[in-house]
Every structure is written in structure tokens, then in C-alpha cells.
Design an enzyme around this catalytic site. Structure first.
Site, PDB file in Angstrom:
ATOM      1  N   GLU A 203       0.820  -1.212   0.000  1.00  8.57           N
ATOM      2  CA  GLU A 203       0.000   0.000   0.000  1.00  8.57           C
ATOM      3  C   GLU A 203       0.856   1.265   0.000  1.00  8.57           C
ATOM      4  O   GLU A 203       0.508   2.266  -0.637  1.00  8.57           O
ATOM      5  CB  GLU A 203      -0.912  -0.022   1.232  1.00  8.57           C
ATOM      6  CG  GLU A 203      -2.025   0.997   1.216  1.00  8.57           C
ATOM      7  CD  GLU A 203      -2.972   0.801   2.388  1.00  8.57           C
ATOM      8  OE1 GLU A 203      -3.438   1.807   2.925  1.00  8.57           O
ATOM      9  OE2 GLU A 203      -3.235  -0.370   2.770  1.00  8.57           O
ATOM     10  N   ASP A 204       1.978   1.239   0.721  1.00 13.34           N
ATOM     11  CA  ASP A 204       2.745   2.469   0.959  1.00 13.34           C
ATOM     12  C   ASP A 204       4.118   2.523   0.308  1.00 13.34           C
ATOM     13  O   ASP A 204       4.814   3.525   0.437  1.00 13.34           O
ATOM     14  CB  ASP A 204       2.908   2.681   2.476  1.00 13.34           C
ATOM     15  CG  ASP A 204       1.577   2.896   3.180  1.00 13.34           C
ATOM     16  OD1 ASP A 204       0.633   3.356   2.507  1.00 13.34           O
ATOM     17  OD2 ASP A 204       1.475   2.611   4.378  1.00 13.34           O
TER      18      ASP A 204
END
Length: 543
Positions: free
Chosen positions: A80-81
Site C-alpha cells: 500500500e505504501d
């Protein structure tokens, strides 16, 4: 604020205590990857981002989960990051860990028209992954718990948003999974932001009278300890603090003051066996006067989340009521961590089949929601299903069925199977014929009477059922019925128009003519309406 190194070392030591055969090399590798990928990223609190996945992993270690879950927790935000992909996780850590991370990761890279739609799809994704592997939701709950512990550093708007979602989704989910320790903390931390004035009032009241309450509980504990020692019962006795949100809910739902809450003062007695549980119950009832109607036997009739315990409320030495909970050590562990206590993964092994079956409601929820396209409806219904209080009834064969309070025989029938619900014509409750909308009570034996000649449910049933599951299955019946009627009407209309235009015989022998685009060239009136009525059955229904 503890350093990341200290938390990670504590994590490894905690795992070593309960699982010395854990794959520590793989855990170290996951930490190194996460540390490298999150390098330079900071949390709102000002600490390095890697502190978050390490703390999430530590929460899972407190539940005594296996290496794969710990590794997935350390990696749960990398996709996600950061630029680290599922393909890289699969290559470095294998398919099992990849699927766990995939189940936890939000669908942030897909565009949505509304925030509600995004929330709905994330929840649907989480439940689908959860149905395959319960560890997905355990990681998700640990993730949310650590976020709530560090919520103070976020904006007021984000605090309210996270606290509201936690109270509506994650705390009830923890409850349904029997994870009371996490549930209580999620609720209390949410309340701090949702109603800070009430939270402070409760906190101040508890702090102000803490000393006198502790003295009172010590007196009670001394009396009970002496009696249990005389009976040669091995036990552990502790005070049980009532959580702030539980106090808040009782005060506002019953419109009472904090001093009128019976179980504000409570002790918990943990013993070696079920026999000892009932022996202790008899002893405390001899020493203190029980309050009528305040005894609950969750050992004989456990909650659906596997919670077992005896609860009784008694009048103390000065006339102040207090609650006693009595359970075994196994019951206590289940009460604290719920499904995690049963979902014991041996390295490379599988979970507890009995526990998996106990949580069949997860799959039932999936069946209900998998075809729901309305995001707002999905989220609203999910909140209702997670919050439900329960009534326990029995089938004629003695199977225990738990349903939301307010359920009737129709809800019961659709809980068993949609075909049974559709063919229900009557019900016997405790051997006697009763109206099908009779609300069920704990301990009822319910026998559904069906008929093959039944025309199906009545639309009026939609007004009297209590469960979303029954309501959806009834609506599905009418959609199927309506579709069949539409296809019949569409078929007749299309046949008439084809015959009127001298195309019917040609159509029966010319496959190309059956393409909708070709048929439209003949300018048949209302052709689009005919196609709509034929639905996904398509033109093939004519052939």
C-alpha cells in the site's frame, strides 16, 4: 515512546516464550524488508513508520499466533505504501504470506465515486479473505488497535472518522470473534474521541472513588478466598475493572447514574474444572445474597463467539451489589482472545476445525453480501449484523442455533436454508403450533413445517423478519419469480413481432439474425423492452 529496536526485541522474546520453533530467520527477513521499504517514512506521531508494523506484530504475538501471521503483520503496509509488490512478497516469502498481506491491504488504487463505496469494497474484500483464513481479520484488528493507540497525533476530523468506524465495525467484529480484550480497548479508545466530556466524567468518577471501591473489593475477595480455601478448591481471584464504554452504554441506555450500575464492582474467579465452577457458584451464593434474575450460565449455553462463564450478581457486606464471574483457565483464555485461542497454527499446519465451524456466520455474511452492489446498503447491513444481540434456540435434533434478538420462525427457517424458508407454511415451538411471526425466546425448540405445494414466501414477511439474511433471501425469491415472468412476457412479445414481420421462420433457421444489433435493423417496435424482459436468459429462451 519506546524505540523500534526495543519493541522488535520484545516481539522476538515474546514469540520465543510461546513458540520456540518459530521461523525466526523468516521473521528477521520480513523486518529487514519492511524496515528498508518504509525507510524515511514517518507517522503523524513523529516516529518512524516501521514502528507501526512492529507493534502490530507484537499485538499478534500476545495472541500467540504463528510465524506466517507475524511476518504478514510486519509486511502488511508495504504494498500500500511502498513500491514493494505482491509478486516480490510471493518470491521472497511464499504464497501463504502473500495471501495474508493481500487480504489486509486496502483497495486504495481503485477509483471510487464515494467514500462509502470504497469502505464497502474494503470490507467486502476483508470478509472474503477472512472466510479463507481467519488470520486476516486478526491482523486487521491488531492494525486498528495500534492505530487507535496512536490516534492522538491525527487531526480532529480523522480522529472522529476512525473512532466512528472502529465503534461501528471493528469493535463489534472483535466481539463476534470473542476477542473481548481487544473489543474493550477499541471501545474505550473510541469513546475518548466520540464523547470526550462523558469519557472525562466517567474517568474522574472512577478515579475519585477508586480507593474506597478497592477497599470494598478487597474485603469481598478476603471473604471468598477464606471460603474457597476451606473447600480445598484451587483458584485465582482478581478484581475486574468495568470498562468505560460499558459504563457509558448502561448510563445512557438505562438513564441511570454510575452508582446504580450493579456490575461496576466485580471479581473474577478462575478454577481448574467445570465442576469447580459450579461448586464455587454454590459457595458464593451461600455467603452473599444473590439478586434474582441476575444469574447467567454461559457454560451450559455458551455465546456464539465461544464465550463460557458463570455470571451472578450478589449483595455485598454493606449492601452494595457486585458481580462475580466464574470460569476455568481455558474459558478465560477464550474470553480474552476468542478465536485466536482456538485458531492455533502449528508451523505449516492448519487451524482448529471446530473453531472454524463455530464461525460459520462469516461465510453466511459473505453469502448475503457478495452480490450487493449498493455500498451504503452493504455497510449499513453489516453494522446491523455485527451488533446483534442473540437468542439461542434448538432444532428438533438438538442443534443449537443463535439468532438476533427479535427473530421469529421465518428467520430460523431461512437460517437453516433458503429452500426451507421459501416452503415454510407453519411452525411448532416447544411442540405446539404457533404463528410464524412468534418471536423466539432462549431455549425454544423450533420445528419448521414445510410444504412442496407452497407458492413461496409472502411479501408481508419482509415486514416481520428480524435478520438481513432472511430479508435478502425473500427478496431474491421475488426477483427470481419476477425474472421468470419477464422472460415469459418477453418471449411472447418477441415471437408476436417476429411473426408479424414474417421473420419467425427465418429466425429459427438463421443464427446470425439472433444478434440484438441485427434484429434492431428490422425496426421491431419496443425491441429494447423485449431484450430487457428476456434478461440475462437472452434470446436463447426462444430456441
Amino acid at each position: 515512546m519506546e524505540s523500534v529496536e526495543k519493541v522488535y526485541n520484545d516481539l522476538i522474546e515474546r514469540i520465543r516464550q510461546y513458540n520456540p520453533s518459530a521461523d525466526f530467520a523468516l521473521i528477521q527477513k520480513a523486518f529487514d524488508v519492511a524496515n528498508k521499504q518504509h525507510d524515511g517514512q514517518m507517522r503523524f506521531s513523529g516516529e518512524p513508520y516501521i514502528a507501526h508494523p512492529v507493534n502490530v506484530a507484537y499485538i499478534l504475538a500476545e495472541m500467540e499466533l504463528d510465524s506466517a501471521a507475524i511476518v504478514a503483520a510486519l509486511l502488511h503496509d508495504v504494498v500500500e505504501d511502498t513500491e514493494y509488490s505482491y509478486e516480490q512478497i510471493n518470491a521472497d516469502f511464499g504464497e501463504e504470506i502473500t495471501e495474508l498481506v493481500r487480504g489486509v491491504t486496502k483497495l486504495t488504487k481503485i477509483p471510487y465515486s464515494t467514500k462509502a463505496e470504497q469502505q464497502a469494497e474494503n470490507l467486502r474484500k476483508m470478509f472474503m479473505a477472512m472466510a479463507k483464513d481467519i488470520r486476516v481479520v486478526l491482523i486487521k484488528l491488531a492494525d486498528r488497535l495500534h492505530n487507535m493507540r496512536t490516534l492522538r497525533s491525527m487531526t480532529s476530523k480523522k480522529q472522529l472518522e476512525k473512532a466512528c468506524e472502529t465503534m461501528e465495525i471493528y469493535a463489534p467484529l472483535a466481539h463476534r470473534l470473542g476477542m473481548s480484550k481487544i473489543k474493550w480497548e477499541l471501545e474505550d479508545r473510541s469513546l475518548r474521541y466520540l464523547d470526550p466530556i462523558a469519557y472525562k466524567e466517567i474517568a474522574d468518577n472512577i478515579a475519585e472513588k477508586r480507593e474506597s471501591r478497592e477497599e470494598y473489593l478487597e474485603t469481598i475477595k478476603t471473604i471468598i478466598s477464606n471460603k474457597l480455601n476451606e473447600a480445598n478448591i484451587t483458584f485465582s481471584l482478581e478484581s475486574r475493572a468495568k470498562h468505560f464504554f460499558s459504563i457509558y452504554r448502561k448510563m445512557y441506555s438505562q438513564n441511570i447514574g454510575i452508582d446504580q450500575i450493579y456490575d461496576l464492582l466485580a471479581v473474577r474467579i478462575i478454577v481448574e474444572s467445570i465442576t469447580d465452577c459450579y461448586a464455587v457458584l454454590g459457595i458464593v451464593h451461600e455467603v452473599f445474597r444473590p439478586i434474582p434474575g441476575r444469574f447467567k450460565d454461559y457454560i451450559a449455553m455458551p455465546k456464539s463467539n465461544m464465550y463460557k462463564s458463570l455470571h451472578t450478581t450478589l449483595i455485598g457486606p454493606t449492601g452494595t451489589p457486585f458481580e462475580v464471574q466464574i470460569r476455568t483457565w481455558d474459558m478465560h483464555k477464550i474470553a480474552e482472545v476468542g478465536i485466536a485461542a482456538h485458531w492455533k497454527y502449528k508451523e505449516g499446519g492448519a487451524g482448529d476445525t471446530e473453531a472454524d465451524n463455530k464461525f460459520g456466520w462469516v461465510r453466511q455474511l459473505l453469502e448475503v453480501y457478495k452480490n450487493t452492489n449498493d455500498a451504503e446498503e452493504l455497510v449499513t447491513s453489516l453494522k446491523t449484523d455485527l451488533f446483534e444481540d442473540e437468542v439461542f434456540v434448538f432444532s428438533p435434533k438438538g442443534d443449537l442455533i443463535d439468532l438476533p434478538i427479535g427473530s421469529n420462525a421465518i428467520d430460523f427457517a431461512y437460517h437453516i436454508h433458503s429452500q426451507i424458508g421459501d416452503k415454510t407454511v407453519g411452525v411448532k415451538i416447544n411442540g405446539k403450533m404457533r404463528p410464524i411471526d412468534t418471536k423466539l425466546k432462549n431455549g425454544d425448540i423450533v420445528e419448521v413445517i414445510t410444504s412442496k405445494t407452497s407458492n413461496g414466501p409472502s411479501r408481508d414477511w419482509l415486514k416481520i423478519v428480524a435478520t438481513n439474511q432472511a430479508r435478502r433471501k425473500i427478496n431474491e425469491f421475488f426477483k427470481r419469480e419476477q425474472r421468470d415472468e419477464n422472460i415469459t412476457r418477453g418471449k411472447s412479445a418477441l415471437e408476436r413481432e417476429l411473426k408479424r414481420n414474417a421473420l419467425y421462420d427465418i429466425a429459427m433457421h438463421n443464427t446470425d439474425l439472433w444478434q440484438p444489433a441485427v434484429l434492431k435493423k428490422y425496426n421491431l417496435p419496443n425491441i429494447d423492452d423485449m431484450f430487457a424482459m428476456l434478461g440475462y436468459g437472452g434470446l436463447s429462451v426462444l430456441k
